[in-house]
Design an enzyme around this catalytic site. Structure first.
Site, short mmCIF file in Angstrom:
data_model
loop_
_atom_site.label_atom_id
_atom_site.label_comp_id
_atom_site.label_asym_id
_atom_site.label_seq_id
_atom_site.Cartn_x
_atom_site.Cartn_y
_atom_site.Cartn_z
N SER A 79 0.80 -1.24 0.00
CA SER A 79 0.00 0.00 0.00
C SER A 79 0.82 1.28 0.00
O SER A 79 0.27 2.35 -0.25
CB SER A 79 -0.94 0.02 1.21
OG SER A 79 -2.10 -0.67 0.90
N LYS A 99 0.60 3.34 -3.01
CA LYS A 99 -0.58 4.20 -3.25
C LYS A 99 -0.22 5.69 -3.19
O LYS A 99 -0.81 6.51 -3.87
CB LYS A 99 -1.67 3.88 -2.22
CG LYS A 99 -2.26 2.48 -2.42
CD LYS A 99 -3.19 2.07 -1.31
CE LYS A 99 -3.83 0.74 -1.67
NZ LYS A 99 -4.17 -0.12 -0.59
N TYR A 122 -1.82 -2.94 -11.01
CA TYR A 122 -1.90 -2.65 -9.57
C TYR A 122 -1.02 -3.63 -8.77
O TYR A 122 -0.25 -3.21 -7.90
CB TYR A 122 -3.36 -2.75 -9.13
CG TYR A 122 -3.59 -2.64 -7.64
CD1 TYR A 122 -3.63 -1.40 -7.01
CD2 TYR A 122 -3.77 -3.78 -6.84
CE1 TYR A 122 -3.83 -1.30 -5.64
CE2 TYR A 122 -3.97 -3.67 -5.48
CZ TYR A 122 -4.01 -2.44 -4.88
OH TYR A 122 -4.20 -2.34 -3.52
N TYR A 160 -4.32 3.32 7.59
CA TYR A 160 -5.63 2.65 7.53
C TYR A 160 -6.56 3.23 8.61
O TYR A 160 -6.49 4.41 8.91
CB TYR A 160 -5.51 1.12 7.70
CG TYR A 160 -4.40 0.49 6.92
CD1 TYR A 160 -4.29 0.66 5.55
CD2 TYR A 160 -3.45 -0.29 7.56
CE1 TYR A 160 -3.28 0.05 4.83
CE2 TYR A 160 -2.43 -0.91 6.85
CZ TYR A 160 -2.34 -0.72 5.49
OH TYR A 160 -1.34 -1.32 4.80
N VAL A 212 0.99 -3.84 3.81
CA VAL A 212 0.88 -5.13 4.49
C VAL A 212 2.14 -5.99 4.42
O VAL A 212 2.21 -7.03 5.06
CB VAL A 212 -0.31 -5.99 3.99
CG1 VAL A 212 -1.63 -5.48 4.49
CG2 VAL A 212 -0.29 -6.16 2.51
N1 GLN Z 1 -1.55 -5.17 -2.52
C1 GLN Z 1 -2.28 -5.10 -1.29
C2 GLN Z 1 -3.76 -5.30 -1.51
O1 GLN Z 1 -4.32 -4.75 -2.39
C3 GLN Z 1 -2.00 -3.82 -0.61
C4 GLN Z 1 -2.76 -3.68 0.69
C5 GLN Z 1 -2.01 -3.06 1.79
O2 GLN Z 1 -0.78 -2.96 1.81
N2 GLN Z 1 -2.75 -2.68 2.80
O3 GLN Z 1 -4.41 -5.98 -0.77
#
Ligand code: GLN
Length: 309
Positions: A65, A68, A193, A245, A263
């Site tokens: 994430s 992002k 993605y 989050y 994550v």
């Molecule tokens: N690639 C992960 C997903 O889409 C990223 C989520 C994350 O790091 N929270 O679930």
């Protein structure tokens, strides 16, 4: 000027490492399940020649994430903020990062913000490029510039592992396509993605990247504006309001550093006016944030008075 000391960092890593026993590595992306939960590393970059670091610094990890933040910056540079925010909102959420529920209840139906999966998928759909390969190369080149590391690439095993298991993300995309937020072929969008989520680096690279965002978009070479000031301001604000989050509020109180976690166990920190922090600790708490990483940031923030509030 704050004087960061390596002996402090080593002590903090030792103290925070105890907590890693209480966390769990993410397993819903099978390849991430192989990480060693006891790993913990931190790097700090202040624009000088080298980072200061402690812990298992040679470990590389995927951004997940954290990417992002970077795709948002690129989409804002590509399309401008009016275009981006017509399709993605600016509000934090109390729901988990992969939740679909608000998409159904928000009117008009658009993702709440670009830091949750739905929002990031919509942002990925906005990236400019003729082919998927072009778009990925643009994201990679942008990150190479931000880190100053020409060798940054993505981990194809982690990308494939997520691609094969990303049905929840696919369902977010189908929902958004029905509502006109995204337009692309969904398999291609998930492909792009999962690849940008699988971009790999170590804590030193991550700290350098965090430095540029914190430093209003300017690299260590002060004349070079890698991200426009306004874009750096927007992404930093999202890091504060949505970066951790549904633990972003508590994190703002306890740490107060604009940050974004993934994550994989990575956390990117950008202290305004020029301190970048890169953390890796794959043992996660129940909200998906690195459990040792959170403690480390708390210790760092207190030791060096880094909270922006
Ligand atoms: N690639 C992960 C997903 O889409 C990223 C989520 C994350 O790091 N929270 O679930």
């Amino acid at each position: 000027m704050i004087c960061y000391k390596q002996e402090h960092l080593i002590k903090m890593v030792e103290e925070a490492k105890v907590l890693t026993k209480k966390g769990k590595v993410a397993k819903y992306i099978p390849a991430l399940g192989e990480a060693d939960p006891s790993t913990l590393a931190v790097a700090i970059y202040t624009g000088e020649q080298d980072c200061m670091y402690a812990g298992n610094i040679d470990e590389v990890f995927t951004l997940q994430s954290i990417s992002k933040v970077l795709t948002l910056a690129l989409a804002l540079m590509d399309r401008g903020s009016d275009y981006v925010f017509q399709r993605v909102g600016m509000e934090p959420t109390g729901d988990p990062f992969n939740s679909i529920s608000k998409l159904e209840t928000s009117i008009p139906s658009k993702p709440l913000n670009p830091m949750i999966n739905a929002g990031a998928l919509a942002v990925t759909d906005m990236l400019v490029g003729n082919t998927l390969k072009d778009k990925l190369e643009r994201v990679l080149n942008f990150i190479r510039k931000l880190t100053g590391n020409k060798n940054i690439s993505y981990n194809p095993v982690v990308a494939q592992s997520e691609f094969e298991t990303a049905d929840l993300n696919r369902s977010l995309c189908y929902f958004m396509r029905q509502h006109g937020i995204i337009e692309s072929n969904i398999e291609q969008l998930i492909d792009l993605y999962t690849k940008h989520c699988a971009i790999e680096m170590n804590c030193n690279d991550l700290a350098k990247l965090g430095y540029v965002i914190g430093n209003e978009g300017r690299g260590p070479n002060a004349n070079e504006n890698i991200i426009p000031l306004e874009v750096a301001r927007i992404v930093k604000t999202f890091m504060v309001t949505c970066g951790m989050y549904n633990a972003s509020g508590e994190f703002a109180i306890n740490v107060g550093i604009p940050s974004k976690s993934g994550v994989s166990g990575g956390i990117l920190g950008s202290v305004p006016h020029g301190v970048g922090i890169g953390i890796y600790g794959p043992a996660l708490d129940d909200k998906g944030n690195s459990i040792g990483g959170l403690r480390l940031l708390e210790l760092l923030s207190k030791q060096y008075n880094l909270s922006i509030f």
